[in-house]
Design a protein around this motif. Structure first.
Motif, mmCIF file in Angstrom:
data_model
loop_
_atom_site.group_PDB
_atom_site.id
_atom_site.type_symbol
_atom_site.label_atom_id
_atom_site.label_comp_id
_atom_site.label_asym_id
_atom_site.label_seq_id
_atom_site.Cartn_x
_atom_site.Cartn_y
_atom_site.Cartn_z
ATOM 1 N N UNK A 1 0.835 -1.216 0.000
ATOM 2 C CA UNK A 1 0.000 0.000 0.000
ATOM 3 C C UNK A 1 0.862 1.256 0.000
ATOM 4 N N UNK A 2 0.369 2.291 -0.695
ATOM 5 C CA UNK A 2 1.073 3.581 -0.736
ATOM 6 C C UNK A 2 0.155 4.678 -0.172
ATOM 7 N N UNK A 3 0.575 5.908 -0.349
ATOM 8 C CA UNK A 3 -0.212 7.030 0.174
ATOM 9 C C UNK A 3 -1.617 7.064 -0.374
ATOM 10 N N UNK A 4 -1.783 6.719 -1.652
ATOM 11 C CA UNK A 4 -3.107 6.725 -2.266
ATOM 12 C C UNK A 4 -4.010 5.670 -1.643
ATOM 13 N N UNK A 5 -3.431 4.506 -1.339
ATOM 14 C CA UNK A 5 -4.218 3.428 -0.713
ATOM 15 C C UNK A 5 -4.745 3.871 0.642
ATOM 16 N N UNK A 6 -3.857 4.468 1.436
ATOM 17 C CA UNK A 6 -4.274 4.943 2.762
ATOM 18 C C UNK A 6 -5.315 6.062 2.644
ATOM 19 N N UNK A 7 -5.132 6.940 1.644
ATOM 20 C CA UNK A 7 -6.090 8.041 1.446
ATOM 21 C C UNK A 7 -7.481 7.503 1.155
ATOM 22 N N UNK A 8 -7.554 6.410 0.372
ATOM 23 C CA UNK A 8 -8.857 5.819 0.043
ATOM 24 C C UNK A 8 -9.538 5.263 1.288
ATOM 25 N N UNK A 9 -8.759 4.618 2.158
ATOM 26 C CA UNK A 9 -9.339 4.041 3.377
ATOM 27 C C UNK A 9 -9.821 5.154 4.310
ATOM 28 N N UNK A 10 -9.006 6.210 4.451
ATOM 29 C CA UNK A 10 -9.399 7.347 5.298
ATOM 30 C C UNK A 10 -10.694 7.956 4.777
ATOM 31 N N UNK A 11 -10.772 8.085 3.448
ATOM 32 C CA UNK A 11 -11.971 8.663 2.835
ATOM 33 C C UNK A 11 -13.191 7.790 3.096
ATOM 34 N N UNK A 12 -13.019 6.463 3.018
ATOM 35 C CA UNK A 12 -14.140 5.541 3.268
ATOM 36 C C UNK A 12 -14.664 5.683 4.695
ATOM 37 N N UNK A 13 -13.730 5.733 5.641
ATOM 38 C CA UNK A 13 -14.166 5.892 7.032
ATOM 39 C C UNK A 13 -14.831 7.260 7.248
ATOM 40 N N UNK A 14 -14.280 8.291 6.616
ATOM 41 C CA UNK A 14 -14.839 9.629 6.769
ATOM 42 C C UNK A 14 -16.257 9.742 6.235
ATOM 43 N N UNK A 15 -16.548 8.992 5.165
ATOM 44 C CA UNK A 15 -17.873 9.057 4.551
ATOM 45 C C UNK A 15 -18.843 8.031 5.122
ATOM 46 N N UNK A 16 -18.360 7.149 5.973
ATOM 47 C CA UNK A 16 -19.236 6.102 6.495
ATOM 48 C C UNK A 16 -20.243 6.692 7.472
ATOM 49 N N UNK A 17 -21.305 5.972 7.691
ATOM 50 C CA UNK A 17 -22.348 6.431 8.614
ATOM 51 C C UNK A 17 -22.108 5.930 10.039
ATOM 52 N N UNK A 18 -21.026 5.200 10.249
ATOM 53 C CA UNK A 18 -20.746 4.660 11.572
ATOM 54 C C UNK A 18 -20.297 5.769 12.516
ATOM 55 N N UNK A 19 -20.669 5.656 13.772
ATOM 56 C CA UNK A 19 -20.396 6.701 14.757
ATOM 57 C C UNK A 19 -18.897 6.898 14.980
#
Length: 872
Positions: free
Chosen positions: A23-41
């Motif tokens: 994984x590189x910076x882009x991979x981590x950015x995608x995961x951060x974005x997924x968590x940021x957009x998730x509806x989980x508390x």
């Protein structure tokens, strides 16, 4: 969660010897974005954990995984959207971490890399957007850019300015302009990285267009002129484009300034001229034309509707000639109707509405007359026309739309109808408004489309605030309480707001209740407490509610220094609240100060002149320091002069002469005729002159009267109060100089003659009272007797005999003259009714009273006194 699992699997495969899937910076950015957009508390918290994991890996030697501004921005954005109680603190923590990790620390590390400008812009935009959305405003965004140090370039600052425009703050234009000038100064000092480009200038113009400040159009126009000058001087970075002009026109449109329509159309004309001269990039688009039409709509100019329609016709002509891009849309049609509506031009609004019906029949879908927005604009125009038949016209239009197009009135349409009744001036307007409100409540209690809204209640409360009904303030407050009750029951679209409370404040302030001002102040205090407790912006006290309370105390300040002091206390309280919490909305404006000064002028307080003048000086200093809301007006100066006239100090005439000169000077310097002295100014000035110790004040007052008659302007034409002030100057003449006394007597008689001969002015009982006073103080003997008899006959002939005039005769005239004219009577009820038929001070008959008996005798021909008309 699944994205993080995939990331972990990639890491495991890389650790097992497959570097291609590491994984590189882009991979981590995608995961951060997924968590940021998730509806989980815990989404924001998980996104931050991924960020810290990146920091650990990068500190362990994996430089390709070092977080950049995009990663930090995504985490900040996640916390900004989070409902967690500590979200604001987490935003701050991540922001500080970002500055520590990416800021310029003097060792070469910078917040963004200088290798790829596009990547830099994306990174900074991401971070700045997140900061702005976090609720910290552009102050934090600006601090973020400051922390970048020398790595900040023109792209960074331009993105910062763009974030100002998106902030929704009213002062965004001023802040953006300050940043621009800072960039220009730094560039001129040798920092080529921050050289402003065309994009930067247009970003500032866009901020002005979004700020909606009253001076936004003027500021944008000044900046546009600077850009023109730079282009003329050969700047390679500046070439005006259509975006620059469109933003400037839009700034005028959103400003609501009186000259917005004229200035917007001038800019549109300039674009056409540049286009005709060969610069096709300046060809005005439909957006420019729409903005110019909207500028007329917001200007409230009397000709706004006509000018807006003329611009629309230009668009239609261009479309007819083959330019498909110039086809008017719904916004254009609506803006023209709004221009007619805001100008109160109901006749042309209804005419244009009929034209829309014709266009719709010809196939123009945008002109669909069944659109509620069009109907509501026409209703608004009828309401603003303030015609007596406005309610009937609104009702007729609503009925026609139902029968012709099958359009049922929406809540806003019904609100317009209720508003037309409220503004009709009819005695039962408030009762009718509330009756319609009750019908809406009873019709469909669970249907939001038919239920009354907050606006409906506010219109009804406002109707009660204008009513002279003795229970009006109580009825208004009852509706306010009902709004609160319905909102607590779940009707979220019915909610008390600042307008609701302000109308109740006005209702109590206008009432004759002796405790009305106290109640107004109590409601303002309650509103402020609610705002502090809830932070609800809809309950933020504003200058309207503040001014209403100050006005309530001013209305009760006549001869009451305590009431005047309460008005001043409220003024100071507002400033303390502003300084304490930054609530600019409650900061006093010109109207607030004017009411406070008026309270002083009415109070009779010994130091009222000094204190009133001090308030004027305070306004001038604040205005010079940039507070445009406290610019002294003509009313301000008039109120201060009234303070000097009410309780004149020894230097009163010197001070009012200075104020008069200042009004003329400011009017000339600013080109603002609204600052010129008017008849109210001169009335107060003459009142001050009358109370002065100037021996020949009667002659000076008469010269001013003659000059006002010769000027002939509508604002300076003498009225009854001017004539009475000249008579007062004669009556107050106290000198032993015979010639001066004779001249004052001559002036008094001349003014009384002018007053009776002027077909546009009718004397008041006070006029004859002052004339008698002047004669008794300036002459004696047979001449006095002759003049008193003549003036008394004129007074009775005009039907203006009052108790006041009778008291003046008894206290100042020779006893034999009084006995001859009225005997021992001191009340008009005991003399022939014809003598006081036009006197507003005449008391009404009461059956069995002495006045009733006297008038009954008159009807039977048993007159006790001889009517003075019989002597002529």
């Amino acid at each position: 969660m699944r994205s993080e699992a995939v990331l972990q699997r990639m890491q495991n495969m890389a650790d097992a010897g497959d570097p291609d899937v590491a994984p590189n910076g882009t991979s981590f950015a995608s995961v951060i974005s997924c968590w940021g957009r998730s509806s989980q508390r815990d989404g924001a918290s998980r996104a931050e954990q991924i960020l810290h994991r990146m920091l650990e890996l990068s500190n362990g030697g994996k430089s390709d995984i070092k977080p950049n501004a995009v990663h930090f921005g995504s985490v900040i954005d996640a916390w900004a959207k989070s409902s967690a109680s500590d979200s604001a603190k987490r935003v701050d923590d991540v922001l500080k971490l970002m500055v520590d990790e990416l800021g310029d620390n003097g060792g070469g590390d910078t917040m963004i890399s200088g290798e790829d400008e596009q990547s830099n812009a994306i990174a900074v935009t991401s971070a700045l957007d997140a900061i702005t959305k976090s609720g910290h405003g552009f102050e934090r965004a600006e601090g973020f850019v400051r922390a970048m140090g020398s790595s900040a370039d023109n792209i960074t600052y331009t993105v910062l300015i763009d974030s100002f425009a998106r902030s929704g703050r009213k002062d965004s234009g001023e802040k953006a302009e300050a940043i621009l000038f800072e960039m220009i100064k730094a560039y001129e000092s040798g920092n080529d990285k921050v050289r402003p480009t065309m994009t930067t200038f247009n970003a500032v113009l866009n901020c002005h267009s979004k700020s909606k400040q009253r001076d936004a159009g003027k500021r944008a126009s000044n900046l546009l002129q600077r850009m023109k000058d730079m282009q003329t001087l050969g700047s390679s970075d500046i070439k005006l484009d259509a975006i620059s002009f469109a933003s400037c026109i839009d700034a005028y449109a959103n400003s609501g300034a009186p000259d917005a329509g004229r200035r917007g159309e001038e800019l549109l004309t300039e674009m056409n001229e540049l286009c005709e001269a060969g610069d096709q990039s300046m060809r005005p688009s439909m957006v420019c034309h729409s903005a110019a039409i909207n500028a007329w709509a917001t200007s409230r100019d009397r000709q706004a509707g006509i000018r807006a329609e003329a611009l629309l016709k230009q668009m239609q002509q261009m479309y007819a000639e083959g330019d498909a891009s110039m086809k008017p849309n719904e916004f254009c049609y609506g803006a023209v109707l709004d221009a007619f509506a805001k100008g109160g031009d109901s006749s042309n609004a209804e005419r244009f509405f009929l034209r829309l019906e014709a266009l719709y029949k010809d196939g123009d879908a945008a002109a669909d007359p069944t659109k509620q927005a069009y109907l509501n604009s026409v209703i608004d125009s009828i309401v603003r026309s303030r015609r007596k038949d406005a309610p009937e016209r609104c009702q007729a239009l609503i009925e026609r739309m139902k029968s012709t197009h099958g359009v049922e009135p929406c809540v806003r349409t019904k609100n317009g109808l209720i508003n037309s009744i409220s503004k009709s001036g009819r005695r039962d307007a408030a009762e009718k408004c509330e009756s319609m409100l009750r019908e809406m409540l009873d019709s469909k209690p669970n249907d939001e489309d038919s239920m009354p809204s907050s606006v409906t209640f506010n219109v009804c409360i406002d109707a009660w605030s204008k009513s002279r009904h003795p229970d009006a303030p109580k009825r208004a407050e009852t509706l306010l309480q009902e709004m609160n009750s319905l909102h607590s029951q779940g009707y979220t679209f019915i909610k008390p707001d600042t307008v609701s409370f302000s109308s109740c404040i006005v209702a109590w302030g206008r009432s004759r209740d002796k405790n009305g001002a106290d109640r107004s102040e109590a409601i303002l205090t309650h509103l402020h407490s609610l705002y502090e407790a809830t932070g609800d912006e809809d309950l933020r006290p504003n200058v309207v509610s503040l001014s209403a309370v100050v006005s309530a105390w001013a209305a009760r300040s006549r001869g009451n220094p305590k009431a005047a002091q309460r008005a001043l206390d409220i003024l100071e309280w507002a400033y303390k609240q502003y300084e304490k919490g930054g609530n600019r909305g409650i900061r006093p404006n010109t109207v607030t100060f004017n009411s406070a000064i008026t309270a002083l002028s009415r109070s009779g307080e010994k130091e009222s002149a000094r204190r009133g003048h001090a308030l004027l000086d305070r306004m001038k200093h604040q205005y010079q320091d940039g507070d445009l809301d406290v610019k002294p007006s003509r009313v301000t100066f008039n109120s201060v002069i009234s303070c000097y006239a009410a309780r004149p100090p020894p230097n009163a005439m010197e001070m009012v002469d200075t104020l008069l000169d200042e009004m003329n000077r400011l009017a000339e310097e600013d080109g603002d005729d609204s600052l010129l002295p008017d008849v109210v100014t001169m009335s107060s000035y003459l009142g001050c002159l009358a109370k002065s110790r100037i021996p020949d004040k009667a002659q000076k007052a008469y010269e001013i009267l003659v000059q006002m008659e010769q000027d002939g302007g509508a604002n300076i034409k003498p009225n009854i109060f001017i004539y009475d002030q000249v008579l007062k100057a004669c009556a107050f003449t106290k000198t032993r100089d015979v010639e001066t006394r004779r001249q004052a007597l001559k002036v008094a008689l001349s003014v009384l003659t002018k007053l009776r001969e002027d077909p546009d002015i009718e004397p008041l009982p006070n006029s004859y009272d002052l004339a008698i006073w002047a004669c008794c103080g300036l002459t004696q003997g047979e001449e006095l007797q002759r003049l008193l008899e003549s003036i008394f006959q004129m007074c009775c002939h005009d039907g203006l005999l009052s108790d006041q005039v009778l008291r003046r005769l008894h206290t100042m005239a020779p006893p034999n003259v009084v006995e001859h004219l009225v005997g021992k009577e001191t009340k008009v009820r005991a003399v022939p009714s014809s003598w006081s038929r036009n006197s507003k001070l005449a008391m009404p008959d009461k059956k069995g009273s002495r006045q009733h008996v006297v008038r009954e005798r008159e009807l039977r021909g048993e007159r006790r006194f001889v009517d003075t008309r019989d002597r002529q």
